[in-house]
Write a protein that holds these residues in place. Structure first.
Motif, PDB file in Angstrom:
ATOM      1  N   ILE A   1      -8.226  22.080 -61.895  1.00 25.50           N
ATOM      2  CA  ILE A   1      -9.006  21.833 -60.672  1.00 25.50           C
ATOM      3  C   ILE A   1      -9.951  22.998 -60.401  1.00 25.50           C
ATOM      4  O   ILE A   1     -11.125  22.794 -60.047  1.00 25.50           O
ATOM      5  N   LEU A   2      -9.467  24.220 -60.578  1.00 27.57           N
ATOM      6  CA  LEU A   2     -10.316  25.396 -60.369  1.00 27.57           C
ATOM      7  C   LEU A   2     -11.492  25.383 -61.334  1.00 27.57           C
ATOM      8  O   LEU A   2     -12.629  25.690 -60.951  1.00 27.57           O
ATOM      9  N   GLY A   3     -11.230  25.020 -62.585  1.00 21.82           N
ATOM     10  CA  GLY A   3     -12.312  24.970 -63.568  1.00 21.82           C
ATOM     11  C   GLY A   3     -13.376  23.957 -63.199  1.00 21.82           C
ATOM     12  O   GLY A   3     -14.578  24.231 -63.313  1.00 21.82           O
ATOM     13  N   VAL A   4     -12.959  22.787 -62.719  1.00 22.48           N
ATOM     14  CA  VAL A   4     -13.923  21.756 -62.317  1.00 22.48           C
ATOM     15  C   VAL A   4     -14.744  22.234 -61.123  1.00 22.48           C
ATOM     16  O   VAL A   4     -15.974  22.081 -61.094  1.00 22.48           O
ATOM     17  N   LEU A   5     -14.093  22.819 -60.122  1.00 25.07           N
ATOM     18  CA  LEU A   5     -14.809  23.289 -58.935  1.00 25.07           C
ATOM     19  C   LEU A   5     -15.812  24.382 -59.282  1.00 25.07           C
ATOM     20  O   LEU A   5     -16.962  24.370 -58.802  1.00 25.07           O
ATOM     21  N   LEU A   6     -15.394  25.337 -60.099  1.00 23.77           N
ATOM     22  CA  LEU A   6     -16.324  26.388 -60.527  1.00 23.77           C
ATOM     23  C   LEU A   6     -17.485  25.791 -61.311  1.00 23.77           C
ATOM     24  O   LEU A   6     -18.636  26.210 -61.153  1.00 23.77           O
ATOM     25  N   GLY A   7     -17.187  24.801 -62.147  1.00 24.42           N
ATOM     26  CA  GLY A   7     -18.238  24.161 -62.928  1.00 24.42           C
ATOM     27  C   GLY A   7     -19.240  23.427 -62.063  1.00 24.42           C
ATOM     28  O   GLY A   7     -20.450  23.465 -62.324  1.00 24.42           O
TER      29      GLY A   7
ATOM     30  N   VAL B   1     -16.969  35.219 -83.268  1.00 21.75           N
ATOM     31  CA  VAL B   1     -17.857  34.185 -82.724  1.00 21.75           C
ATOM     32  C   VAL B   1     -17.327  33.683 -81.396  1.00 21.75           C
ATOM     33  O   VAL B   1     -18.075  33.503 -80.430  1.00 21.75           O
ATOM     34  N   ALA B   2     -16.031  33.468 -81.316  1.00 17.70           N
ATOM     35  CA  ALA B   2     -15.423  32.983 -80.077  1.00 17.70           C
ATOM     36  C   ALA B   2     -15.599  33.991 -78.949  1.00 17.70           C
ATOM     37  O   ALA B   2     -15.835  33.609 -77.792  1.00 17.70           O
ATOM     38  N   ALA B   3     -15.507  35.294 -79.275  1.00 15.61           N
ATOM     39  CA  ALA B   3     -15.653  36.327 -78.247  1.00 15.61           C
ATOM     40  C   ALA B   3     -17.047  36.295 -77.626  1.00 15.61           C
ATOM     41  O   ALA B   3     -17.205  36.530 -76.421  1.00 15.61           O
ATOM     42  N   VAL B   4     -18.057  36.008 -78.446  1.00 15.88           N
ATOM     43  CA  VAL B   4     -19.423  35.910 -77.927  1.00 15.88           C
ATOM     44  C   VAL B   4     -19.594  34.625 -77.122  1.00 15.88           C
ATOM     45  O   VAL B   4     -20.168  34.624 -76.030  1.00 15.88           O
ATOM     46  N   CYS B   5     -19.075  33.535 -77.652  1.00 15.87           N
ATOM     47  CA  CYS B   5     -19.224  32.236 -76.977  1.00 15.87           C
ATOM     48  C   CYS B   5     -18.502  32.201 -75.638  1.00 15.87           C
ATOM     49  O   CYS B   5     -18.893  31.444 -74.742  1.00 15.87           O
ATOM     50  N   GLU B   6     -17.451  33.001 -75.490  1.00 18.46           N
ATOM     51  CA  GLU B   6     -16.721  33.040 -74.226  1.00 18.46           C
ATOM     52  C   GLU B   6     -17.587  33.521 -73.064  1.00 18.46           C
ATOM     53  O   GLU B   6     -17.266  33.255 -71.902  1.00 18.46           O
ATOM     54  N   LEU B   7     -18.683  34.187 -73.372  1.00 18.52           N
ATOM     55  CA  LEU B   7     -19.553  34.730 -72.329  1.00 18.52           C
ATOM     56  C   LEU B   7     -20.632  33.751 -71.893  1.00 18.52           C
ATOM     57  O   LEU B   7     -21.400  34.053 -70.978  1.00 18.52           O
TER      58      LEU B   7
ATOM     59  N   VAL C   1     -12.261  33.316 -64.904  1.00 19.27           N
ATOM     60  CA  VAL C   1     -12.745  33.214 -63.521  1.00 19.27           C
ATOM     61  C   VAL C   1     -13.821  34.250 -63.253  1.00 19.27           C
ATOM     62  O   VAL C   1     -14.850  33.948 -62.624  1.00 19.27           O
ATOM     63  N   ALA C   2     -13.624  35.473 -63.733  1.00 18.05           N
ATOM     64  CA  ALA C   2     -14.616  36.530 -63.515  1.00 18.05           C
ATOM     65  C   ALA C   2     -15.944  36.181 -64.178  1.00 18.05           C
ATOM     66  O   ALA C   2     -17.016  36.405 -63.603  1.00 18.05           O
ATOM     67  N   THR C   3     -15.896  35.618 -65.381  1.00 22.00           N
ATOM     68  CA  THR C   3     -17.127  35.239 -66.078  1.00 22.00           C
ATOM     69  C   THR C   3     -17.859  34.129 -65.331  1.00 22.00           C
ATOM     70  O   THR C   3     -19.080  34.169 -65.155  1.00 22.00           O
TER      71      THR C   3
ATOM     72  N   THR D   1     -22.268  32.546 -61.602  1.00 20.42           N
ATOM     73  CA  THR D   1     -22.613  31.899 -60.339  1.00 20.42           C
ATOM     74  C   THR D   1     -23.383  32.840 -59.431  1.00 20.42           C
ATOM     75  O   THR D   1     -24.399  32.458 -58.831  1.00 20.42           O
ATOM     76  N   VAL D   2     -22.915  34.068 -59.317  1.00 21.76           N
ATOM     77  CA  VAL D   2     -23.602  35.058 -58.479  1.00 21.76           C
ATOM     78  C   VAL D   2     -25.011  35.329 -59.005  1.00 21.76           C
ATOM     79  O   VAL D   2     -25.978  35.385 -58.236  1.00 21.76           O
ATOM     80  N   LEU D   3     -25.146  35.483 -60.321  1.00 20.73           N
ATOM     81  CA  LEU D   3     -26.465  35.708 -60.908  1.00 20.73           C
ATOM     82  C   LEU D   3     -27.384  34.509 -60.659  1.00 20.73           C
ATOM     83  O   LEU D   3     -28.579  34.679 -60.368  1.00 20.73           O
ATOM     84  N   SER D   4     -26.839  33.312 -60.763  1.00 21.55           N
ATOM     85  CA  SER D   4     -27.649  32.111 -60.540  1.00 21.55           C
ATOM     86  C   SER D   4     -28.099  32.011 -59.091  1.00 21.55           C
ATOM     87  O   SER D   4     -29.262  31.680 -58.815  1.00 21.55           O
ATOM     88  N   VAL D   5     -27.202  32.280 -58.155  1.00 25.30           N
ATOM     89  CA  VAL D   5     -27.565  32.234 -56.737  1.00 25.30           C
ATOM     90  C   VAL D   5     -28.626  33.285 -56.419  1.00 25.30           C
ATOM     91  O   VAL D   5     -29.581  33.018 -55.679  1.00 25.30           O
ATOM     92  N   PHE D   6     -28.472  34.466 -56.989  1.00 31.55           N
ATOM     93  CA  PHE D   6     -29.476  35.509 -56.800  1.00 31.55           C
ATOM     94  C   PHE D   6     -30.830  35.061 -57.338  1.00 31.55           C
ATOM     95  O   PHE D   6     -31.867  35.264 -56.688  1.00 31.55           O
ATOM     96  N   ALA D   7     -30.826  34.445 -58.521  1.00 29.41           N
ATOM     97  CA  ALA D   7     -32.080  33.978 -59.111  1.00 29.41           C
ATOM     98  C   ALA D   7     -32.728  32.897 -58.257  1.00 29.41           C
ATOM     99  O   ALA D   7     -33.956  32.870 -58.103  1.00 29.41           O
TER     100      ALA D   7
END
Length: 269
Positions: free
Chosen positions: A157-163, A212-218, A245-247, A252-258
């Motif tokens: 549920i948290l993942g869907v809401l953040l998404g 590769v996974a470590a980069v894609c996680e970002l 969650v931090a990522t 989200t914060v960067l997007s809102v700022f933009a």
């Protein structure tokens, strides 16, 4: 559509309104417009429900069991992620651009509506579609693929809401740099392709090489997919949950700022 149509009934009477009333009236008007746009409606409603079935063959060819996954735990997060991308992100990119080019956003700013209320109110129908599709896809996949109950449902549920929040914000960011409604179909493609290829949608991050996974996680949508999948499998550690969650919050914060810094309320000439 004129701005007068988008205004609330209370605005027409010149009375004061509540935030909920203004958002509700704007959302109802936006829902009406969404129903009149066949292209947007198909993209938002039908594509996310059809595309995941094309991934089932590919899922069967992967060695998912070695990584603690199965066809269901691959397809379900992928299906929900596609719903967020098409029903929320891509749809809202087009909505914001069209309303801006038609001067609707500019005129709405002359009334009681605040800037953030205009953006949120316009996003509510798409967000509602995203929620409805997520529930439908979860129920459908669980039934058709004979999946077990989620082991950590709050994480899903948290993942869907953040998404939902992140994709809405990213849609507004993309609209900021999009000139026309036609070009919105192009400017939204980079994030769509990157997310589908690198955020665990078509290929789970667990299957990729570690570097590769470590980069894609970002990538923006990766933590959303990670939380949804981890909520179903129960395989995420506390540290992995906090990192995801931090990522997601950082994007989200960067997007809102933009959006606050570069969103355009008048047509781009």
């Amino acid at each position: 559509m004129s701005a007068t149509t988008m205004k609330t009934d209370e605005d027409r009477r010149g009375g004061s309104t509540t935030v909920a009333g203004r958002l509700g009236a704007l959302a109802r008007a936006e829902l009406t417009l969404l129903g009149r746009s066949r292209a947007t409606l198909v993209t938002a409603v039908f594509v996310p429900l059809v595309v995941p079935f094309s991934l089932r063959t590919a899922a069967g060819e992967m060695n998912l069991e070695e990584h603690g996954l199965d066809v269901g735990t691959m397809l379900l997060p992928a299906a929900i992620a596609l719903s967020l991308l098409f029903a929320v992100y891509a749809a809202l990119t087009g909505v914001y651009v069209v309303r801006r080019e038609e001067l609707v956003l500019k005129r709405l700013r002359t009334g009681e509506l605040r800037d953030n209320e205009i953006l949120v109110g316009a996003a509510l129908p798409s967000l509602a579609i995203g929620v409805g599709q997520s529930v439908l896809l979860a129920a459908g996949c669980a039934l058709l693929l004979d999946m077990d109950a989620p082991r950590a449902l709050p994480l899903t549920i948290l993942g869907v809401l953040l998404g939902l929040v992140l994709c809405a914000a990213l849609g507004a960011v993309t609209a900021s740099w999009t000139r026309t409604a036609e070009s919105a179909q192009v400017t939204s493609l980079p994030l769509l392709f990157v997310s589908m290829l690198g955020s665990g949608v078509t290929v789970p991050l667990e299957v990729l090489p570690d570097r590769v996974a470590a980069v894609c996680e970002l990538l923006p949508l990766s933590p959303v997919v990670t939380l949804i999948r981890g909520g179903w499998t129960g395989a995420l550690s506390g540290g992995e949950v906090l990192a995801a969650v931090a990522t997601a919050l950082a994007w989200t914060v960067l997007s809102v700022f933009a959006v606050r810094r570069w969103f355009r309320w008048e047509p781009r000439r």
